[in-house]
Design a protein around this motif. Structure first.
Motif, PDB file in Angstrom:
ATOM      1  N   TYR A   1       1.041   4.035  -2.884  1.00 36.65           N
ATOM      2  CA  TYR A   1       0.715   5.413  -2.497  1.00 36.65           C
ATOM      3  C   TYR A   1       1.850   6.366  -2.868  1.00 36.65           C
TER       4      TYR A   1
ATOM      5  N   GLY B   1       2.727  10.096   2.962  1.00 35.19           N
ATOM      6  CA  GLY B   1       3.148   8.710   2.814  1.00 35.19           C
ATOM      7  C   GLY B   1       3.892   8.190   4.036  1.00 35.19           C
TER       8      GLY B   1
ATOM      9  N   TRP C   1      -1.310  -2.746  -3.389  1.00 37.11           N
ATOM     10  CA  TRP C   1      -0.539  -1.723  -4.098  1.00 37.11           C
ATOM     11  C   TRP C   1      -1.494  -0.834  -4.891  1.00 37.11           C
TER      12      TRP C   1
ATOM     13  N   LEU D   1      -5.862   5.474  -4.249  1.00 34.96           N
ATOM     14  CA  LEU D   1      -6.135   6.488  -3.227  1.00 34.96           C
ATOM     15  C   LEU D   1      -5.267   7.728  -3.446  1.00 34.96           C
ATOM     16  N   ALA D   2      -3.988   7.501  -3.770  1.00 30.41           N
ATOM     17  CA  ALA D   2      -3.095   8.641  -4.046  1.00 30.41           C
ATOM     18  C   ALA D   2      -3.601   9.435  -5.248  1.00 30.41           C
TER      19      ALA D   2
ATOM     20  N   PHE E   1       0.840  -1.200   0.000  1.00 31.48           N
ATOM     21  CA  PHE E   1       0.000   0.000   0.000  1.00 31.48           C
ATOM     22  C   PHE E   1       0.873   1.247   0.000  1.00 31.48           C
ATOM     23  N   SER E   2       1.888   1.261   0.864  1.00 30.07           N
ATOM     24  CA  SER E   2       2.800   2.417   0.944  1.00 30.07           C
ATOM     25  C   SER E   2       3.513   2.648  -0.381  1.00 30.07           C
TER      26      SER E   2
ATOM     27  N   MET F   1       1.308   9.061  -5.870  1.00 32.41           N
ATOM     28  CA  MET F   1       1.153  10.464  -5.472  1.00 32.41           C
ATOM     29  C   MET F   1       1.990  11.401  -6.328  1.00 32.41           C
TER      30      MET F   1
ATOM     31  N   SER G   1      10.009   9.977   3.593  1.00 29.05           N
ATOM     32  CA  SER G   1       8.663  10.410   3.194  1.00 29.05           C
ATOM     33  C   SER G   1       8.265  11.682   3.931  1.00 29.05           C
TER      34      SER G   1
ATOM     35  N   GLY H   1      -3.424   1.621  -2.703  1.00 28.90           N
ATOM     36  CA  GLY H   1      -2.607   2.785  -2.381  1.00 28.90           C
ATOM     37  C   GLY H   1      -2.449   3.718  -3.565  1.00 28.90           C
ATOM     38  N   TYR H   2      -2.240   3.146  -4.741  1.00 30.65           N
ATOM     39  CA  TYR H   2      -2.050   3.937  -5.953  1.00 30.65           C
ATOM     40  C   TYR H   2      -3.321   4.707  -6.300  1.00 30.65           C
TER      41      TYR H   2
END
Length: 448
Positions: free
Chosen positions: A44, A191, A163, A169-170, A40-41, A48, A109, A166-167
């Motif tokens: 993201y 992040g 993944w 949502l960003a 997820f990180s 972002m 981050s 996260g992508y």
């Protein structure tokens, strides 16, 4: 007469006969959750920069070169992190990297909040990518070596779904909240929040039993298997595998007889999957402008929803279908979709958006394979090295595609750009037809 004392049952919980046959335990869920959080990180962080790059370009008057460098920065770091730290994970173990890489990711981050100079932002994103590169090597490796065989495919495939979450949502946050310079930098620094949560959850994670066995430390591996997984080591699992070798020897072994074809397949498969993906989605606003869509923010949201839906539905196919046929079929569909976009470049927006949505949906599902296939291609003593190598080379391909696409759109237009991206996918399909092995039943300790 006094009653006889009641003897309480102290029968211990029976142990599963092997790691592969272990029941699903809370510890499995913990390792899965922290690896999910890492993915997820990653999504993201990479999503972002694409979402706020247009805002930063306007605010900082960035040149085309700086746009390309910032878009590719974390991908470049991923290359070096995967290549260098993947091998380190095979030498010193998975557990240390599994924790310390997220110390680096969290700090770098957070520092993005003050990185108003593009060179400083580029450096910080290189460091974020470097740390994430370590996790690309050891995260799926740890999960594959702890997970029971029957659940390994769906758990590893789910990493790509996280993944994608996260992508996506960003992308949504950047599109709707990242319209000012201050908001853009705050979103980049946000992040650090999921990264810190992952770091805290990972503290106390034991070493991989498979790695310990490969080092001849069978007693330690047996203790961890009993304590955390409630399982014994099976006869094949307890047999020490090849011991670690020097870094140069390990990389030579990736291309040794019997292993070279798997490495070459993995390199082309992974690179062909992600090169069009990162190139297209990093410069999504530019592509939507080329499509002349009436409401680009709405269309971007629709594409992100297809991205998420494709990843979730793709898990079903991953669980029910062999790795080889799923790889070949999805490459074929994606190739056709981008080729149709090239052919319909001057057609109506609807005619272009339909193959674009098909590509997005199928690509998201196919991307689940990138977390499963690499870990299954290698034996334990080479697994982190091999996974790191494949991740690293794929990120170089991603960085190259991300850097070239804006130039390609300017000189070749949408049609020419879609044709060469389709050609990349076609190469992936042809190589898969020739070399893709079926690894669905691969064994944890010995690889495919």
């Amino acid at each position: 007469m006094p009653k006889p004392a009641t003897v309480e049952s102290t029968t211990p919980e029976p142990l599963a006969p092997s790691l592969d046959e272990a029941p699903l335990r809370p510890f499995h869920l913990r390792v899965t959750a922290t690896t999910f959080g890492a993915n997820f990180s990653d999504g993201y962080a990479l999503g972002m920069i694409g979402a706020v790059l247009a805002t930063l370009t306007d605010a900082r008057h960035l040149s085309g070169v700086w746009q390309g460098l910032l878009g590719a920065s974390a991908l470049i770091g991923l290359f070096f992190g995967s290549i260098v730290l993947g091998r380190v994970g095979d030498i010193i173990g998975r557990q240390k990297l599994y924790i310390y890489n997220f110390v680096l990711i969290t700090i770098a981050s957070a520092l993005q909040l003050w990185a108003r100079d593009p060179a400083l932002l580029f450096t910080l994103r290189l460091l974020i990518g470097f740390g994430l590169g370590a996790d690309y090597a050891v995260g799926p490796t740890m999960l594959s070596e702890f997970a029971p065989r029957r659940l390994r495919g769906v758990l590893l495939g789910s990493l790509t779904v996280m993944w994608t979450v996260g992508y996506v949502l960003a992308g949504i946050l950047g599109t709707y909240l990242g319209k000012s310079q201050d908001a853009a930098y705050l979103l980049l620094a946000s992040g650090a929040v999921p990264a810190l949560l992952v770091l805290l959850l990972r503290i106390g994670t034991p070493e991989s039993p498979s790695w310990l066995i490969s080092q001849g430390r069978v007693a330690e591996a047996r203790d961890i298997a009993r304590k955390y997984l409630k399982a014994e080591l099976g006869p094949a699992e307890a047999a020490p595998a090849a011991r670690g070798t020097s870094t140069s020897a390990a990389y030579r072994e990736l291309f040794s007889p019997g292993q070279a074809r798997r490495t070459w397949f993995g390199t082309v498969f992974y690179s062909a999957q992600v090169l069009p993906y990162f190139a297209i989605y990093t410069f999504m606003p530019t592509i939507l402008a080329a499509l002349h869509v009436p409401d680009p923010d709405l269309q971007n949201l629709l594409l992100n929803l297809f991205l998420l839906g494709g990843g979730i539905i793709g898990l079903w196919f991953l669980q029910k279908t062999g790795r080889r046929p799923l790889t070949i079929v999805t490459f074929g569909i994606m190739t056709a979709a981008l080729a149709l976009m090239g052919a319909f470049a001057h057609a109506s927006t609807i005619a272009l958006m339909v193959p674009f949505l098909v590509y997005t949906f199928v690509m998201a599902g196919a991307s689940n394979l990138t977390q499963v296939y690499p870990a299954e291609l290698y034996p334990t003593h080479l697994r982190a090295t091999g996974v790191g190598f494949l991740n690293g080379t794929s990120r170089i391909a991603s960085a190259v595609g991300t850097f070239i696409l804006p130039v390609s759109l300017e000189h070749l237009g949408l049609s020419g750009s879609m044709y060469w991206l389709a050609a990349v996918l076609l190469v992936g399909m042809l190589v898969s037809l020739a070399w893709a092995p079926e690894t669905r039943e691969s064994v944890t300790t010995s690889g495919g």
